[in-house]
Design a protein around this motif. Structure first.
Motif, PDB file in Angstrom:
ATOM      1  N   THR A  29       0.786  -1.233   0.000  1.00 45.46           N
ATOM      2  CA  THR A  29       0.000   0.000   0.000  1.00 45.46           C
ATOM      3  C   THR A  29       0.821   1.288   0.000  1.00 45.46           C
ATOM      4  OG1 THR A  29      -0.132  -0.049   2.435  1.00 45.46           O
ATOM      5  CG2 THR A  29      -1.925  -1.106   1.209  1.00 45.46           C
ATOM      6  N   LEU A  30       2.093   1.236   0.346  1.00 47.55           N
ATOM      7  CA  LEU A  30       2.861   2.468   0.528  1.00 47.55           C
ATOM      8  C   LEU A  30       3.780   2.802  -0.636  1.00 47.55           C
ATOM      9  CD1 LEU A  30       3.759   2.357   4.331  1.00 47.55           C
ATOM     10  CD2 LEU A  30       1.812   3.417   3.173  1.00 47.55           C
ATOM     11  N   GLY A  31       3.511   2.284  -1.795  1.00 46.21           N
ATOM     12  CA  GLY A  31       4.257   2.713  -2.964  1.00 46.21           C
ATOM     13  C   GLY A  31       5.363   1.768  -3.374  1.00 46.21           C
ATOM     14  N   ALA A  32       5.926   2.031  -4.562  1.00 51.47           N
ATOM     15  CA  ALA A  32       6.908   1.129  -5.154  1.00 51.47           C
ATOM     16  C   ALA A  32       8.201   1.077  -4.355  1.00 51.47           C
ATOM     17  CB  ALA A  32       7.194   1.555  -6.593  1.00 51.47           C
ATOM     18  N   ALA A  33       8.648   2.213  -3.829  1.00 51.24           N
ATOM     19  CA  ALA A  33       9.918   2.241  -3.102  1.00 51.24           C
ATOM     20  C   ALA A  33       9.837   1.392  -1.836  1.00 51.24           C
ATOM     21  CB  ALA A  33      10.295   3.682  -2.758  1.00 51.24           C
ATOM     22  N   VAL A  34       8.740   1.554  -1.077  1.00 48.78           N
ATOM     23  CA  VAL A  34       8.566   0.754   0.138  1.00 48.78           C
ATOM     24  C   VAL A  34       8.385  -0.713  -0.210  1.00 48.78           C
ATOM     25  CG1 VAL A  34       7.097   0.383   2.160  1.00 48.78           C
ATOM     26  CG2 VAL A  34       7.596   2.709   1.386  1.00 48.78           C
ATOM     27  N   ASP A  35       7.629  -0.987  -1.261  1.00 50.73           N
ATOM     28  CA  ASP A  35       7.421  -2.365  -1.707  1.00 50.73           C
ATOM     29  C   ASP A  35       8.755  -3.017  -2.062  1.00 50.73           C
ATOM     30  OD1 ASP A  35       6.099  -4.680  -2.436  1.00 50.73           O
ATOM     31  OD2 ASP A  35       5.754  -4.002  -4.487  1.00 50.73           O
ATOM     32  N   PHE A  36       9.598  -2.281  -2.768  1.00 48.58           N
ATOM     33  CA  PHE A  36      10.913  -2.810  -3.147  1.00 48.58           C
ATOM     34  C   PHE A  36      11.754  -3.109  -1.903  1.00 48.58           C
ATOM     35  CE2 PHE A  36      15.411  -2.167  -4.060  1.00 48.58           C
ATOM     36  CZ  PHE A  36      15.599  -3.009  -5.145  1.00 48.58           C
ATOM     37  N   THR A  37      11.752  -2.192  -0.946  1.00 46.21           N
ATOM     38  CA  THR A  37      12.554  -2.376   0.270  1.00 46.21           C
ATOM     39  C   THR A  37      12.077  -3.575   1.075  1.00 46.21           C
ATOM     40  OG1 THR A  37      12.943   0.021   0.378  1.00 46.21           O
ATOM     41  CG2 THR A  37      13.349  -1.262   2.380  1.00 46.21           C
ATOM     42  N   VAL A  38      10.761  -3.674   1.272  1.00 45.20           N
ATOM     43  CA  VAL A  38      10.223  -4.795   2.050  1.00 45.20           C
ATOM     44  C   VAL A  38      10.488  -6.110   1.344  1.00 45.20           C
ATOM     45  CG1 VAL A  38       8.108  -5.836   2.951  1.00 45.20           C
ATOM     46  CG2 VAL A  38       8.462  -3.378   3.162  1.00 45.20           C
ATOM     47  N   ASN A  39      10.350  -6.135   0.016  1.00 48.49           N
ATOM     48  CA  ASN A  39      10.599  -7.369  -0.729  1.00 48.49           C
ATOM     49  C   ASN A  39      12.041  -7.816  -0.616  1.00 48.49           C
ATOM     50  OD1 ASN A  39       8.267  -8.537  -1.991  1.00 48.49           O
ATOM     51  ND2 ASN A  39       8.079  -6.671  -3.186  1.00 48.49           N
ATOM     52  N   LEU A  98      12.452  -9.365   2.764  1.00 48.99           N
ATOM     53  CA  LEU A  98      11.866 -10.702   2.809  1.00 48.99           C
ATOM     54  C   LEU A  98      12.738 -11.709   2.064  1.00 48.99           C
ATOM     55  CD1 LEU A  98       8.071  -9.913   2.264  1.00 48.99           C
ATOM     56  CD2 LEU A  98       9.230 -10.462   4.400  1.00 48.99           C
ATOM     57  N   GLU A  99      13.341 -11.300   0.964  1.00 53.49           N
ATOM     58  CA  GLU A  99      14.206 -12.206   0.221  1.00 53.49           C
ATOM     59  C   GLU A  99      15.424 -12.601   1.036  1.00 53.49           C
ATOM     60  OE1 GLU A  99      15.089 -10.305  -3.449  1.00 53.49           O
ATOM     61  OE2 GLU A  99      13.087 -10.618  -4.293  1.00 53.49           O
ATOM     62  N   VAL A 100      15.950 -11.660   1.818  1.00 54.23           N
ATOM     63  CA  VAL A 100      17.078 -11.991   2.696  1.00 54.23           C
ATOM     64  C   VAL A 100      16.652 -13.035   3.720  1.00 54.23           C
ATOM     65  CG1 VAL A 100      18.625 -11.093   4.476  1.00 54.23           C
ATOM     66  CG2 VAL A 100      18.238  -9.786   2.383  1.00 54.23           C
ATOM     67  N   LEU A 101      15.458 -12.856   4.300  1.00 57.45           N
ATOM     68  CA  LEU A 101      14.964 -13.822   5.277  1.00 57.45           C
ATOM     69  C   LEU A 101      14.703 -15.176   4.631  1.00 57.45           C
ATOM     70  CD1 LEU A 101      12.474 -11.650   7.375  1.00 57.45           C
ATOM     71  CD2 LEU A 101      14.836 -12.248   7.903  1.00 57.45           C
ATOM     72  N   PHE A 102      14.201 -15.164   3.374  1.00 56.85           N
ATOM     73  CA  PHE A 102      13.935 -16.425   2.695  1.00 56.85           C
ATOM     74  C   PHE A 102      15.218 -17.165   2.323  1.00 56.85           C
ATOM     75  CE2 PHE A 102       9.553 -14.851   1.575  1.00 56.85           C
ATOM     76  CZ  PHE A 102       8.896 -15.893   2.193  1.00 56.85           C
ATOM     77  N   ALA A 149       3.775 -12.769   5.120  1.00 55.88           N
ATOM     78  CA  ALA A 149       3.864 -11.443   4.503  1.00 55.88           C
ATOM     79  C   ALA A 149       3.786 -11.544   2.990  1.00 55.88           C
ATOM     80  CB  ALA A 149       5.165 -10.764   4.923  1.00 55.88           C
ATOM     81  N   ARG A 150       4.451 -12.527   2.415  1.00 52.40           N
ATOM     82  CA  ARG A 150       4.433 -12.672   0.962  1.00 52.40           C
ATOM     83  C   ARG A 150       3.031 -13.018   0.466  1.00 52.40           C
ATOM     84  NH1 ARG A 150       8.674 -16.650  -1.884  1.00 52.40           N
ATOM     85  NH2 ARG A 150       7.502 -18.211  -0.693  1.00 52.40           N
ATOM     86  N   ILE A 151       2.321 -13.890   1.180  1.00 50.30           N
ATOM     87  CA  ILE A 151       0.963 -14.258   0.777  1.00 50.30           C
ATOM     88  C   ILE A 151       0.035 -13.043   0.855  1.00 50.30           C
ATOM     89  CG2 ILE A 151      -1.034 -15.660   1.390  1.00 50.30           C
ATOM     90  CD1 ILE A 151       0.919 -17.776   2.413  1.00 50.30           C
ATOM     91  N   ILE A 152       0.115 -12.315   1.959  1.00 51.78           N
ATOM     92  CA  ILE A 152      -0.787 -11.175   2.145  1.00 51.78           C
ATOM     93  C   ILE A 152      -0.490 -10.082   1.130  1.00 51.78           C
ATOM     94  CG2 ILE A 152      -1.412  -9.335   3.763  1.00 51.78           C
ATOM     95  CD1 ILE A 152      -0.964 -11.422   6.013  1.00 51.78           C
ATOM     96  N   ARG A 153       0.786  -9.832   0.860  1.00 50.46           N
ATOM     97  CA  ARG A 153       1.138  -8.825  -0.140  1.00 50.46           C
ATOM     98  C   ARG A 153       0.578  -9.202  -1.511  1.00 50.46           C
ATOM     99  NH1 ARG A 153       4.698  -8.935  -4.124  1.00 50.46           N
ATOM    100  NH2 ARG A 153       5.423  -6.940  -5.016  1.00 50.46           N
TER     101      ARG A 153
END
Length: 298
Positions: free
Chosen positions: A126-136, A139-143, A178-182
């Protein structure tokens, strides 16, 4: 993506493109199917486990910590249904009493994982492409690390115990949620009824709260049901390694760890706690799939 993620990702109240008013379950369906034998059995087992967790003395009136050295290593019998352990404690009583610890750990860890996953998934979507990129990227680091390894690292830092196991399992499952909900949120945002609400001039906050989030968070019930079984297995694994609940707690993983030394001479010490771990995980999976099917066809 794990089986939990694949199954739960499809858990939604219907295709939002078919929901013109933005409410779950707007499409019509035929008569509801009757519960299957597996679903009925899973429901009955879940009821027994809940009774064991809330009022264990109704099912096993004995003391799970009572020691009787003269009865040590007793095989299953009419007196001791599941046998006794190395201290003469009744394993049936301990298994029933351990349901509370195992279910509390599983449910608490699932709530932590779902809560963090919902926050991260909603922020990313919901907070835009920049935030989406950062969160993703986060999450990839955690995965990059297996979930159980993340839990082990957390316990290594904060020490063993039931509380550490709850938080560790919750944190390790959060990225998957988080990945499912996103993904669900992005799918709902691009649906026809959200576009119609935008054209009608509804505010962004109203669209988010009335149309997007209710359809995005609907799978949480399925995710939570499936997640409890997974969390119980993970918590039992940590206890088996001596990093979760500690003896003499009647937690199923801890009982497995205590029985491994005597597996060749007293198999029942490991068999019955392990059996209940498996049955609980299967029960949670069966109930989760049943809920998912009914939500999808509602």
């Amino acid at each position: 993506m794990s089986e939990l993620e694949i199954t739960a990702a499809s858990a939604r109240p219907g295709d939002p493109d078919d929901q013109q008013d933005g409410r779950p379950g707007a499409q019509s369906s035929g008569p509801r199917a009757r519960p299957s034998v597996v679903e009925i059995a899973a429901g009955l087992l879940a009821l027994v486990l809940l009774v064991a967790a809330v009022a264990p003395r109704l099912l096993a009136p004995g003391d799970p910590l009572a020691i009787d050295p003269l009865s040590a290593f007793g095989a299953p019998s009419w007196t001791h249904w599941f046998g006794t352990d190395e201290s003469g404690r009744d394993i049936y009583t301990r298994v029933i009493d351990g349901a509370r610890d195992s279910l509390v750990i599983g449910a608490s860890a699932t709530l932590i994982g779902l809560g963090l996953g919902a926050v991260l998934g909603t922020i990313a979507g919901t907070l835009g492409a920049a935030v989406d990129f950062t969160v993703n990227r986060f999450l990839e680091v955690l995965f990059a690390f297996p979930g159980l390894l993340l839990a082990l690292l957390f316990i290594l830092v904060f020490g063993p115990g039931a509380g550490s196991a709850i938080v560790a399992v919750g944190l390790s499952t959060a990225p998957g949620y988080a990945r499912i909900i996103r993904a669900q949120l992005l799918r709902v945002r691009s649906s026809a009824f959200v576009e119609a609400a935008t054209v009608q001039g509804l505010g962004r906050g109203r669209i988010l709260g009335r149309h997007i989030l209710p359809n995005t968070l609907a799978p949480l019930l399925v995710l939570g049901t499936l997640g409890v079984g997974q969390a119980i297995v993970w918590a039992a694994a940590l206890s088996y390694l001596g990093l979760g609940a500690q003896p003499p707690a009647a937690e199923w993983g801890a009982m497995l760890a205590a029985g491994r030394t005597y597996i060749t001479s007293a198999w029942w010490m490991s068999f019955f706690p392990g059996l209940f771990i498996v049955l609980t995980a299967v029960c949670a999976t069966a109930l989760g799939r049943a809920i998912e099917r009914r939500m999808r066809h509602a």
